[in-house]
Write a protein that holds these residues in place. Structure first.
Motif, PDB file in Angstrom:
ATOM      1  N   LEU A 158      64.101  57.993  12.293  1.00  0.00           N
ATOM      2  CA  LEU A 158      64.386  58.495  10.950  1.00  0.00           C
ATOM      3  C   LEU A 158      64.165  57.366   9.958  1.00  0.00           C
ATOM      4  CD1 LEU A 158      67.709  60.438  11.689  1.00  0.00           C
ATOM      5  CD2 LEU A 158      65.348  61.222  11.951  1.00  0.00           C
ATOM      6  N   LEU A 159      63.083  57.458   9.186  1.00  0.00           N
ATOM      7  CA  LEU A 159      62.764  56.449   8.192  1.00  0.00           C
ATOM      8  C   LEU A 159      63.547  56.743   6.918  1.00  0.00           C
ATOM      9  CD1 LEU A 159      58.912  56.483   8.768  1.00  0.00           C
ATOM     10  CD2 LEU A 159      60.479  54.667   9.475  1.00  0.00           C
ATOM     11  N   ALA A 160      64.281  55.736   6.420  1.00  0.00           N
ATOM     12  CA  ALA A 160      65.179  55.958   5.281  1.00  0.00           C
ATOM     13  C   ALA A 160      66.133  57.094   5.606  1.00  0.00           C
ATOM     14  CB  ALA A 160      64.398  56.236   4.003  1.00  0.00           C
ATOM     15  N   ALA A 161      66.913  56.902   6.661  1.00  0.00           N
ATOM     16  CA  ALA A 161      67.765  57.960   7.209  1.00  0.00           C
ATOM     17  C   ALA A 161      68.834  58.422   6.237  1.00  0.00           C
ATOM     18  CB  ALA A 161      68.414  57.476   8.510  1.00  0.00           C
ATOM     19  N   GLY A 162      69.253  57.556   5.311  1.00  0.00           N
ATOM     20  CA  GLY A 162      70.277  57.950   4.357  1.00  0.00           C
ATOM     21  C   GLY A 162      71.536  58.424   5.048  1.00  0.00           C
ATOM     22  N   LEU A 163      72.079  59.550   4.575  1.00  0.00           N
ATOM     23  CA  LEU A 163      73.299  60.108   5.151  1.00  0.00           C
ATOM     24  C   LEU A 163      72.988  61.272   6.083  1.00  0.00           C
ATOM     25  CD1 LEU A 163      75.612  59.906   2.018  1.00  0.00           C
ATOM     26  CD2 LEU A 163      75.340  58.253   3.879  1.00  0.00           C
TER      27      LEU A 163
ATOM     28  N   TRP B 189      58.724  61.085  14.401  1.00  0.00           N
ATOM     29  CA  TRP B 189      59.140  60.371  13.196  1.00  0.00           C
ATOM     30  C   TRP B 189      59.415  61.349  12.066  1.00  0.00           C
ATOM     31  CZ3 TRP B 189      58.445  54.761  12.854  1.00  0.00           C
ATOM     32  CH2 TRP B 189      57.961  54.189  14.035  1.00  0.00           C
ATOM     33  N   LEU B 190      60.288  60.953  11.166  1.00  0.00           N
ATOM     34  CA  LEU B 190      60.585  61.752   9.977  1.00  0.00           C
ATOM     35  C   LEU B 190      60.714  60.840   8.766  1.00  0.00           C
ATOM     36  CD1 LEU B 190      61.378  64.416   8.554  1.00  0.00           C
ATOM     37  CD2 LEU B 190      63.758  63.919   9.194  1.00  0.00           C
ATOM     38  N   ALA B 191      59.991  61.203   7.687  1.00  0.00           N
ATOM     39  CA  ALA B 191      60.156  60.550   6.384  1.00  0.00           C
ATOM     40  C   ALA B 191      60.602  61.626   5.408  1.00  0.00           C
ATOM     41  CB  ALA B 191      58.853  59.896   5.931  1.00  0.00           C
TER      42      ALA B 191
END
Length: 306
Positions: free
Chosen positions: A106-111, A181-183
């Motif tokens: 998770l790229l830039a997974a945040g919350l 992957w996820l952006a």
């Protein structure tokens, strides 16, 4: 649960959950909370409301609808519905991607709480990359909620504008095995050079059978010049004191992520947000501050020749 003291990576990115890009992650959590609390909501995130409640946000963020009509100046319900569509779509992506693939990034997974709320196959590892203070806040709140991950969750505290592959590898990522992957909510904040570098890095770290999902918003430059959009943005900024467009790069030319991926050996499909929303039984207002109409979900799979 991984503790804050076990984060891998450097400490360059200094924004926290209530400033800059970090605040957008908190606003997204508010949207997911509203959709979770809506009858028939598209996503169920039992931790989103806790994140909002735990943060000392500069403005009040709603976590549920009060049943009144949508505020045209601050369209929280529209934002929440968009977050529901986006979250549902990406949840389904991981449901498909996890078949035979055990590394999720998770790229830039945040919350994002997918490590806790999705049913992962045994042996799955979920890598969450984001700024140190964002991950620290997230881990603290999840600990207070007694949350337990449903996968091997590994936090990688990095600045994605800098070198982040070594910390990811140090956390256990194996580039010789397929990965997914996820952006999500990332590309609109990156200048074109950073977008290309991100895709190039993912390409170098992946093998055949790997996949990536990206949220892409077309032609932000034209949107920012549109008089109607400017008027709506100004009204919203006057009400809440936060201008998300200040975080967008000041560039005229679009970086076409689907074209780049195809040129580098990935098989690409593109779903427009409006079409996805229609499949889920959701419609957006014609005029909205959120990328419901220009938004695209780009899914790519790396072929053997890529």
């Amino acid at each position: 649960m991984t503790s804050a003291s076990e984060f891998a990576g450097g400490m360059s990115a200094q924004w926290d959950i209530v400033t800059g890009v970090g605040f957008t992650a908190l606003a997204v959590a508010a949207g997911r909370a509203m959709e979770t609390n809506r009858e028939g909501g598209l996503v169920s995130d039992p931790y989103a409301e806790a994140f909002v409640r735990a943060a000392d946000a500069p403005i009040e963020l709603p976590t549920r609808s009060d049943g009144t009509e949508e505020d045209p100046d601050v369209p929280w319900s529209t934002m929440a519905r968009y977050m529901g569509v986006r979250s549902r779509y990406f949840d389904e992506y991981f449901g498909t991607a996890s078949a035979g693939v055990s590394q999720m990034v998770l790229l830039a997974a945040g919350l994002d709480a997918r490590a806790f709320r999705l049913n992962w196959p045994a042996g799955t590892t979920v890598y969450e990359l984001d700024a140190p203070k964002v991950l620290e806040f997230k881990d603290r709140v999840l600990g207070e909620q007694g949350a337990r991950p449903r996968a091997d969750r590994r936090l990688v505290a990095v600045d994605l504008r800098e070198e982040w592959t070594r910390p990811l590898r140090a956390a256990g990522f194996d580039p010789t095995r397929p990965s997914a992957w996820l952006a999500e909510g990332l590309l609109p904040f990156l200048p074109n050079a950073a977008k290309e570098q991100l895709l190039r890095t993912v390409d170098e770290l992946t093998v055949a059978g790997s996949t990536i999902e990206l949220e892409y918003v077309a032609d932000l430059a034209s949107l920012r010049r549109d008089p109607d959009f400017i008027e709506r943005r100004n009204r919203m900024v006057e009400r809440i004191g936060f201008d998300i467009t200040q975080l967008w790069p000041d560039e005229e030319e679009d970086f076409l992520v689907d074209t780049w991926l195809r040129e580098h050996g990935w098989a690409v499909t593109v779903d427009h947000v409006d079409d996805v929303a229609d499949r889920y039984g959701v419609q957006f207002e014609e005029e909205t501050m959120f990328p419901a109409h220009g938004g695209q979900f780009v899914t790519a799979r790396k072929s053997a020749g890529g």
